[in-house]
Write a protein that holds these residues in place. Structure first.
Motif, PDB file in Angstrom:
ATOM      1  N   ILE A 247       0.871  -1.171   0.000  1.00 16.67           N
ATOM      2  CA  ILE A 247       0.000   0.000   0.000  1.00 16.67           C
ATOM      3  C   ILE A 247       0.907   1.219   0.000  1.00 16.67           C
ATOM      4  CG2 ILE A 247      -1.775   1.253   1.271  1.00 16.67           C
ATOM      5  CD1 ILE A 247      -2.546  -1.522   2.494  1.00 16.67           C
ATOM      6  N   LEU A 248       0.763   2.024  -1.027  1.00 19.07           N
ATOM      7  CA  LEU A 248       1.610   3.204  -1.126  1.00 19.07           C
ATOM      8  C   LEU A 248       0.809   4.405  -0.649  1.00 19.07           C
ATOM      9  CD1 LEU A 248       2.446   1.292  -3.906  1.00 19.07           C
ATOM     10  CD2 LEU A 248       4.375   2.807  -3.459  1.00 19.07           C
ATOM     11  N   VAL A 249       1.376   5.126   0.291  1.00 23.56           N
ATOM     12  CA  VAL A 249       0.646   6.187   0.971  1.00 23.56           C
ATOM     13  C   VAL A 249       1.407   7.497   0.800  1.00 23.56           C
ATOM     14  CG1 VAL A 249      -0.369   6.884   3.175  1.00 23.56           C
ATOM     15  CG2 VAL A 249      -0.052   4.447   2.660  1.00 23.56           C
ATOM     16  N   ALA A 250       0.691   8.515   0.370  1.00 26.55           N
ATOM     17  CA  ALA A 250       1.342   9.833   0.203  1.00 26.55           C
ATOM     18  C   ALA A 250       1.978  10.256   1.521  1.00 26.55           C
ATOM     19  CB  ALA A 250       0.314  10.855  -0.264  1.00 26.55           C
ATOM     20  N   GLU A 251       3.130  10.891   1.407  1.00 25.42           N
ATOM     21  CA  GLU A 251       3.893  11.245   2.608  1.00 25.42           C
ATOM     22  C   GLU A 251       3.091  12.111   3.579  1.00 25.42           C
ATOM     23  OE1 GLU A 251       8.552  11.153   1.148  1.00 25.42           O
ATOM     24  OE2 GLU A 251       7.423  13.056   1.058  1.00 25.42           O
ATOM     25  N   GLY A 321      10.147   3.857   0.149  1.00 27.75           N
ATOM     26  CA  GLY A 321       9.259   3.349  -0.891  1.00 27.75           C
ATOM     27  C   GLY A 321       9.750   2.083  -1.577  1.00 27.75           C
ATOM     28  N   ALA A 322      10.882   1.558  -1.134  1.00 27.77           N
ATOM     29  CA  ALA A 322      11.430   0.362  -1.797  1.00 27.77           C
ATOM     30  C   ALA A 322      10.522  -0.847  -1.510  1.00 27.77           C
ATOM     31  CB  ALA A 322      12.843   0.104  -1.295  1.00 27.77           C
ATOM     32  N   LEU A 323       9.917  -1.344  -2.558  1.00 27.90           N
ATOM     33  CA  LEU A 323       8.975  -2.458  -2.364  1.00 27.90           C
ATOM     34  C   LEU A 323       9.721  -3.689  -1.879  1.00 27.90           C
ATOM     35  CD1 LEU A 323       6.744  -2.021  -5.532  1.00 27.90           C
ATOM     36  CD2 LEU A 323       6.377  -1.131  -3.220  1.00 27.90           C
ATOM     37  N   ASP A 339       5.208  11.908  -4.732  1.00 31.69           N
ATOM     38  CA  ASP A 339       4.285  12.471  -5.723  1.00 31.69           C
ATOM     39  C   ASP A 339       4.091  11.441  -6.840  1.00 31.69           C
ATOM     40  OD1 ASP A 339       6.652  12.474  -7.125  1.00 31.69           O
ATOM     41  OD2 ASP A 339       7.027  14.613  -6.769  1.00 31.69           O
ATOM     42  N   ALA A 340       3.375  11.838  -7.871  1.00 30.87           N
ATOM     43  CA  ALA A 340       3.035  10.895  -8.942  1.00 30.87           C
ATOM     44  C   ALA A 340       4.291  10.358  -9.619  1.00 30.87           C
ATOM     45  CB  ALA A 340       2.123  11.568  -9.960  1.00 30.87           C
ATOM     46  N   ALA A 341       5.254  11.238  -9.829  1.00 29.58           N
ATOM     47  CA  ALA A 341       6.477  10.790 -10.510  1.00 29.58           C
ATOM     48  C   ALA A 341       7.206   9.757  -9.648  1.00 29.58           C
ATOM     49  CB  ALA A 341       7.389  11.990 -10.784  1.00 29.58           C
ATOM     50  N   HIS A 342       7.244  10.031  -8.360  1.00 27.80           N
ATOM     51  CA  HIS A 342       7.901   9.096  -7.447  1.00 27.80           C
ATOM     52  C   HIS A 342       7.152   7.759  -7.438  1.00 27.80           C
ATOM     53  CE1 HIS A 342       9.252   7.995  -3.115  1.00 27.80           C
ATOM     54  NE2 HIS A 342      10.169   7.617  -3.998  1.00 27.80           N
ATOM     55  N   LEU A 343       5.833   7.858  -7.502  1.00 26.24           N
ATOM     56  CA  LEU A 343       5.020   6.634  -7.513  1.00 26.24           C
ATOM     57  C   LEU A 343       5.369   5.782  -8.737  1.00 26.24           C
ATOM     58  CD1 LEU A 343       2.652   5.114  -6.137  1.00 26.24           C
ATOM     59  CD2 LEU A 343       1.111   6.361  -7.657  1.00 26.24           C
ATOM     60  N   THR A 344       5.486   6.442  -9.875  1.00 21.43           N
ATOM     61  CA  THR A 344       5.847   5.715 -11.096  1.00 21.43           C
ATOM     62  C   THR A 344       7.185   5.004 -10.920  1.00 21.43           C
ATOM     63  OG1 THR A 344       4.689   7.362 -12.408  1.00 21.43           O
ATOM     64  CG2 THR A 344       6.229   5.941 -13.580  1.00 21.43           C
ATOM     65  N   THR A 345       8.135   5.722 -10.353  1.00 15.25           N
ATOM     66  CA  THR A 345       9.466   5.132 -10.158  1.00 15.25           C
ATOM     67  C   THR A 345       9.387   3.917  -9.240  1.00 15.25           C
ATOM     68  OG1 THR A 345      10.416   7.323 -10.380  1.00 15.25           O
ATOM     69  CG2 THR A 345      11.819   5.631  -9.402  1.00 15.25           C
ATOM     70  N   LEU A 346       8.652   4.070  -8.162  1.00 15.19           N
ATOM     71  CA  LEU A 346       8.571   2.976  -7.189  1.00 15.19           C
ATOM     72  C   LEU A 346       7.930   1.727  -7.779  1.00 15.19           C
ATOM     73  CD1 LEU A 346       7.455   4.884  -3.950  1.00 15.19           C
ATOM     74  CD2 LEU A 346       9.747   4.156  -4.616  1.00 15.19           C
ATOM     75  N   LEU A 347       6.956   1.953  -8.668  1.00 14.39           N
ATOM     76  CA  LEU A 347       6.200   0.806  -9.193  1.00 14.39           C
ATOM     77  C   LEU A 347       6.841   0.171 -10.418  1.00 14.39           C
ATOM     78  CD1 LEU A 347       2.526   2.058  -8.730  1.00 14.39           C
ATOM     79  CD2 LEU A 347       3.819   0.463  -7.317  1.00 14.39           C
ATOM     80  N   THR A 348       7.909   0.772 -10.891  1.00 12.87           N
ATOM     81  CA  THR A 348       8.531   0.250 -12.115  1.00 12.87           C
ATOM     82  C   THR A 348       8.823  -1.246 -12.057  1.00 12.87           C
ATOM     83  OG1 THR A 348       9.445   2.404 -12.645  1.00 12.87           O
ATOM     84  CG2 THR A 348      10.503   0.506 -13.671  1.00 12.87           C
ATOM     85  N   PRO A 349       9.358  -1.779 -10.946  1.00 20.23           N
ATOM     86  CA  PRO A 349       9.636  -3.223 -10.935  1.00 20.23           C
ATOM     87  C   PRO A 349       8.383  -4.071 -11.113  1.00 20.23           C
ATOM     88  CG  PRO A 349      10.694  -2.137  -9.068  1.00 20.23           C
ATOM     89  CD  PRO A 349       9.795  -1.127  -9.707  1.00 20.23           C
TER      90      PRO A 349
END
Lengths: 815, 373
Positions: A247-251, A321-323, A339-349
């Motif tokens: 679950i990814l939660v905004a800071e 944010g490292a899954l 933010d959204a950009a960070h979310l994209t980065t985190l979910l890349t794997p």
């Protein structure tokens, strides 16, 4: 419990599924969708049965029964009439391309989740395919119940759906997969890979996937979201691919607060949806993950661990944010994102594996976060609380539930018969000025399917050839097996070819002791030719007697015996001397004399209009032959092998045993094969003086003989000759009730039936009307007032009843 | 951080115990757990006081020195925590690393050992007792790399001590930085055996297996001198390894060493003490019980439930937790992933806790993240 599929039952099951699929060709998609929708809606309405099913599934999976019931309800709602119809409406349209439905869909439900069988069963059946559901061992409660509900709603759909279990990877599975148009595998990558080894590109993979939830700024208060989030996490103990693992939660959101709320709700859920008992390996994995997390908490690389060992859940508050992996079973991690950009980065794997992303965010944050999730390739973005409700037409992970089952072609197979028929007329030699011209696509059992989509009940069985029905799986299997062993090795009579030998021996056991030696040929006419040579050489005489109206084939010798001058004259002079006596006239038998080498006769004259002799005619014929030393040859090409209700036609008339019997048509189970059978003494005539006096290259082809043996097995095992007698008699009686409207007489013996009309025009009109209504039947060569029927001997009584109904309609139309 | 005096006092107490302890299984006059328990609780209190991380760990479990009354209640640190946490009560004199597993890219566990002397004084007496109960002083043949090749290996360190202190410096290692060549190793063993002095072959199971496979393939039998013995230490993984029964058979067939001279060692980087099969010790004490593993008197084990960590009845298969007084300055109690059955102090190993097979359609993140570069 599912039925266990065993090797000996495979051919039968697949045959029945194929028959059922063929029968579905008469139904429309709309009819099927409506019926399937009613299955879903009916089951939802039948709460007691649904709960009982949920209890059974819960018992074998360990999931909480209430949770399973909810899972089943959600599944059935997703596959009710409206969504199913929408799914097909959307899936079957592709500009410039046409999808061909599959024949058989095999759905492998490896390590399934409750209710999973609904999707493959409904999509396949809606498309008109048959479906075979393979449950995972120990998780067998649902699929058979689903199949039963479908059958209860609509028998023809139920017949096309079966649920079985069988061991993976063995010969049995290869046989099943070999017949499947698509093998849909729900399960881990190992199961998919194993299926691909056998079924290759026909495998449609529904592999494991991962889902997440995202909490952005401005959404509902975390206190209100915690209960729904807890249900998403707990659903199927996270073993379904739609439950969030991370679950990814905004800071800016109180991550710890959300975690504590989630923990609280997971504890509450234990009373209604208790976690199942974990296996020792699952428990160990869970405990190990807790151990590692606890160490990270102590190391300060993780903020907090809630639950864990001693609790049936664990909530981890991560500080980055490292899954990280979770062992599932209600073990979830909460990560911060900027933010959204960070979310994209985190979910890349996760991008190639992301199934569903639940998103809770306010209006201002929602669009950017949704876009970020789309960029990661999430198969579906939905609200928290809706993760477990995928619509039926949800493109699961980018895969299309229906389209994957179809074969798409940009150059569609023309539904029109124009080109095919044109080429048929141009390149294939014609035998009449107005050939029937049905473009055959396939044939199965008693039905023939035309390329334009129409199907015909075959009351002629290829002129009595396919007496066990079209494309019988036993014949198909025998052909496949023999053709892989050997096809043609040496010309006839040189080597020991097992199928030939066995078939000859089996025929000898069915015939009187004197008729024990078989000479195999390619066809009935060729067998008549051989018999002609045999009787002349054996007797040293050359005069042949045959009968008016007789038909023995169209080679020159056989044609010389034919009893229709109209057919014969254009090709004369033929061999002679041949004298044609009137059929069924005992007095005329005196003309068989001491110069006569042999008399050729059909026990029942088929082409002359199904003319059944008087009781004393054939015995007297046999006696006369014995008196003058002439040989008696019975052409049982049509009447042999059960057609008349006995194994051989002459058995109806004691004392009429012939010296030579000629077989063909059904002898090869649908493949070309003929034979003339005589005594050892007679047959030796062709072996000497000169040697090789009668040889054939292809006669008794091993593949044809193997097919013939398979057909013989079916005839024997199913008692088809006896059945033909009983079913044929009842059928004749049923048709007799329709006499009138130009139909003058109905006669038959076994399932060789003639319908005699007052005029040839009436007969022709009747035949045309029947064909329009989907019946195939035939005229006779020598009597144009008679329509001849020779359906498969295993034709169902319901198909015959259908034929009678069509006859009545056609006769009514003719009136 | 404890003072040097505190460290020395505790170390001295432990060494006194090690030097004077009778073995509870092998010695008939051994006392009950009393001394061990007293010392264990002292060490627990010491570690609770001087390791902030361990103190937090114990607090999370609700186990403080005030609440813990027996050695079995001392919270055990999972071996996985050695990968994450810097555990220890004093600056390390040496840090040993775990060997890692076949699971690939994985952080290795770290055991910080503040006083190597505790390790040495623990390891050697028990080795002598279990491997050399007959007083033989063999020549050591290491089927593993030496301490120069494997400076981070606690096993290599221990074997080197065996070579120098037990075998009087006589011995060598047959594994170096080059790929192991079993033919060369067999030749060398044959040469070493030529003078008739007993050999003690000690090494990891996969290297033994390579050697024995070679002998089987070429039909080679090396007659080791009388009183020679074999100590195999199990892991690391990463190659073919004979089963226990197959190993014993092969040792007899190809090296002429009977099964009762083959001793399996069970130890781990996170512990300074080891278990050994009691087969030789039993034989030379005149008993003949079935082979089990026994710890030294300064180590105890308990079996706990693999999921709940609740203690199990004796005889039940459970997760093994070891309490090793020789770990007095690092981590006294260690929770392993090994399964075993305890019969008093005697141990039968039952493998490791299995990995969970996939179930359902969820893809575990483990698989995705493991595939990341």
């Amino acid at each position: 419990m599912s039925d266990v599929l065993e090797t000996r039952g495979v051919a039968d099951l697949l045959g029945r599924l194929e028959d059922a699929r063929c029968a579905l060709a008469d139904t429309t998609i709309e009819e099927r969708v409506t019926a399937l929708g009613r299955v879903a809606e009916g089951w939802l309405a039948d709460g007691a049965d649904l709960d009982a099913t949920a209890d059974a599934v819960a018992l074998e999976t360990g999931y909480a029964a209430d949770m399973v019931a909810e899972c089943l309800r959600r599944t059935l709602r997703a596959w009710s009439t409206r969504p199913l119809r929408q799914l097909l409406d959307r899936s079957l349209v592709a500009p410039g391309s046409i999808g061909t439905p599959p024949g058989l869909v095999v759905a492998v439900l490896a390590q399934n989740t409750p209710g999973l069988a609904v999707a493959p069963a409904f999509t396949a059946l809606a498309l008109g395919a048959a479906v075979l559901l393979k449950s995972a061992r120990g998780e067998e409660a649902f699929a058979p119940r689903l199949a039963a509900r479908i059958a209860a709603e609509r028998a023809d759909l139920g017949a096309a759906c079966a649920a079985r279990v069988w061991p993976g990877g063995h010969a049995l599975e290869r046989e099943v997969f070999a017949r499947a148009s698509r093998v849909v595998v729900y399960g881990p990558q190992e199961a998919i890979d194993a299926a691909r080894v056998i079924a290759g590109e026909r495998v449609v993979a529904r592999g494991p996937r991962v889902s997440i939830a995202v909490f952005g700024e401005g959404g509902d208060p975390v206190e209100s979201l915690a209960p729904v989030l807890a249900r998403e996490v707990a659903f199927l103990d996270q073993r379904g691919c739609l439950s969030p693992q991370s679950i990814l939660v905004a800071e800016s959101i109180d991550r710890r607060g959300l975690a504590h709320g989630l923990a609280h709700e997971l504890t509450r859920l234990e009373t209604t949806w208790p976690r199942r008992s974990l296996s020792s390996s699952e428990a160990s994995a869970f405990r190990r993950a807790v151990d590692e997390t606890e160490a990270r908490v102590l190391a300060g690389t993780c903020l907090e661990l809630l639950g864990g060992v001693g609790h049936p859940w664990a909530v981890v508050v991560e500080n980055d944010g490292a899954l990280r992996p979770t062992p599932l079973d209600r073990f979830v991690r909460l990560h911060p994102f900027r933010d959204a950009a960070h979310l994209t980065t985190l979910l890349t794997p996760l991008a190639p594996h992301l199934e569903c992303a639940a998103l809770a965010a306010g209006e201002s944050a929602h669009p950017a976060l949704a876009e970020a999730l789309r960029r990661t390739g999430a198969g579906r973005i939905c609200a928290v609380g809706r993760m477990q409700d995928p619509p039926a037409d949800w493109h699961a992970g980018g895969r299309r539930p229906v389209a994957d089952l179809l074969t798409w072609s940009d150059t569609p197979r023309p539904p029109s018969t124009k080109e095919g028929k044109k080429d048929f007329l141009r390149f294939v030699a014609q035998t009449s000025e107005a050939p029937r011209g049905i473009e055959v696509d396939r044939a199965r059992g008693s039905w023939v399917y035309a390329r334009e989509g129409k199907r015909y009940l075959d009351l002629l069985a290829g002129i009595g050839v396919v007496s066990i029905g079209h494309a019988h799986p036993r014949v198909a299997a025998a052909v496949a097996e023999q053709s892989t062993r050997y096809t043609h090795v040496m010309v006839y009579g040189e080597d020991v070819l097992e199928p030939q030998v066995e078939l000859a021996a089996r025929l000898a056991r069915r015939l009187p002791a004197e008729l024990s030696v078989t000479y195999f040929t390619n066809s009935g006419a060729e067998a008549i030719e051989g018999a002609l040579k045999l009787v002349r050489k054996a007797t040293g005489r050359n005069r042949i007697v045959a009968f008016e109206g007789a038909y023995h084939g169209d080679t020159t010798g056989a044609m010389a015996l034919g009893g229709n001058p109209f057919s014969r004259t254009p090709f004369e002079p033929l061999i002679g001397p041949v004298e044609h006596l009137p059929w069924n006239d005992v007095d005329a038998l005196d003309r068989i004399d001491g110069e006569t080498a042999a008399v050729f006769a059909e026990p029942v004259q088929a082409e002359a209009g199904v003319r059944i002799p008087a009781p004393d005619f054939l015995p007297q014929l046999a006696q006369r032959c014995r008196d003058v030393g002439a040989l008696l040859v019975f052409d049982e090409v049509v009447t042999g092998l059960g057609r008349t209700g006995r194994w051989f036609g002459f058995e109806h008339w004691p004392g009429s045993q012939p010296d030579v019997i000629v077989l063909a048509k059904s002898l090869g189970g649908g493949l070309p094969l003929g034979a003339f059978i005589s005594s050892p003494e007679l047959s030796r005539c062709l072996a000497t003086d000169p040697p090789l006096g009668h040889v054939t290259t292809f006669g008794g082809n091993p593949v044809s003989c193997a097919a013939g043996l398979a057909a013989l097995d079916v005839l024997e095992e199913e008692g088809l000759p006896e059945r033909a007698g009983a079913v044929g008699a009842a059928f004749v009686e049923d048709v007799r009730r329709a006499i009138g409207h130009g139909l003058r007489d109905v006669r038959g013996i076994g399932l060789l039936v003639g319908l005699e009309f007052e005029t040839p025009a009436r007969a022709a009109a009747f035949a045309d009307a029947c064909r329009t209504r989907g019946l195939l039947l035939g005229w006779t060569l020598h009597e144009d007032r008679v329509v001849r029927l020779a359906p498969p001997l295993n034709i169902s009584r319901s198909d015959l009843a259908h034929a009678v109904a069509v006859f009545e309609a056609a006769l009514g139309e003719g009136a | 951080m404890p003072s040097d005096a505190e460290i020395e006092r505790l170390t001295a107490n432990i060494l006194d115990f090690i030097d004077g302890a009778a073995h509870p299984t092998l010695d008939e006059d051994a006392t009950a757990d009393g001394d061990f328990e007293r010392l264990a609780l002292d060490v627990f209190a010491f570690q609770y006081a001087h390791s902030e991380i361990y103190r937090s760990f114990c607090d999370r479990r609700g186990r403080t020195p005030d609440a813990v009354t027996s050695w079995e209640e001392i919270p055990a640190v999972p071996t996985s925590a050695f990968k994450t946490l810097e555990l220890g009560c004093a600056p390390p004199e040496k840090t040993f690393l775990t060997s890692g597993t076949t699971q690939g890219r994985e952080t290795r566990g770290r055991h910080h050992v503040p006083r190597l002397e505790l390790y040495r004084r623990s390891a050697l007496p028990h080795f002598r007792r279990m491997v050399l109960p007959d007083g033989v002083q063999p020549r050591l043949v290491g089927l593993l790399g030496g301490p120069e090749l494997l400076p981070e290996s606690s096993l290599a360190q221990m074997v080197e001590w065996v070579r120098t202190d037990v075998c009087d410096g006589d011995g060598e290692y047959l594994v170096d930085e080059r790929p192991f060549d079993p033919a060369i190793a067999a030749d060398r063993i044959e040469n070493l055996a030529a003078d008739g002095r007993a050999l003690c072959l000690i090494g990891v199971r996969v290297v033994f297996t390579a050697l024995l496979d070679h002998c089987r393939q070429v039909g080679r039998r090396i007659e080791l001198p009388a009183d020679s013995r074999i100590v195999d230490t199990g892991g690391p993984k990463g190659g073919r390894a004979l089963s226990d029964a197959g190993f014993l058979r092969a040792c007899w067939h190809h090296l002429g060493v009977p099964g009762y001279y083959c001793v399996n060692e069970y130890g781990m980087t996170e512990l300074c003490s080891q278990y050994y099969d009691d087969v030789l010790a039993e034989r030379f004490s005149g008993r003949n019980r079935a082979r089990r593993k026994v710890p030294p008197p300064w180590m105890r084990a308990r079996a706990v439930h693999a999921e709940t960590l609740e203690p199990l009845e004796e005889g039940a298969t459970g997760l093994l937790c070891h309490v090793d007084l020789a770990n007095a300055l690092s981590v006294l109690a260690v929770q392993t992933e090994d399964l075993g059955i305890l019969d008093g102090h005697r141990l039968t190993l039952r493998g490791r806790t299995p990995g969970a097979p996939p179930r359902g359609c969820a893809l575990a993140l483990t698989e995705i993240l493991a595939a990341q570069p």
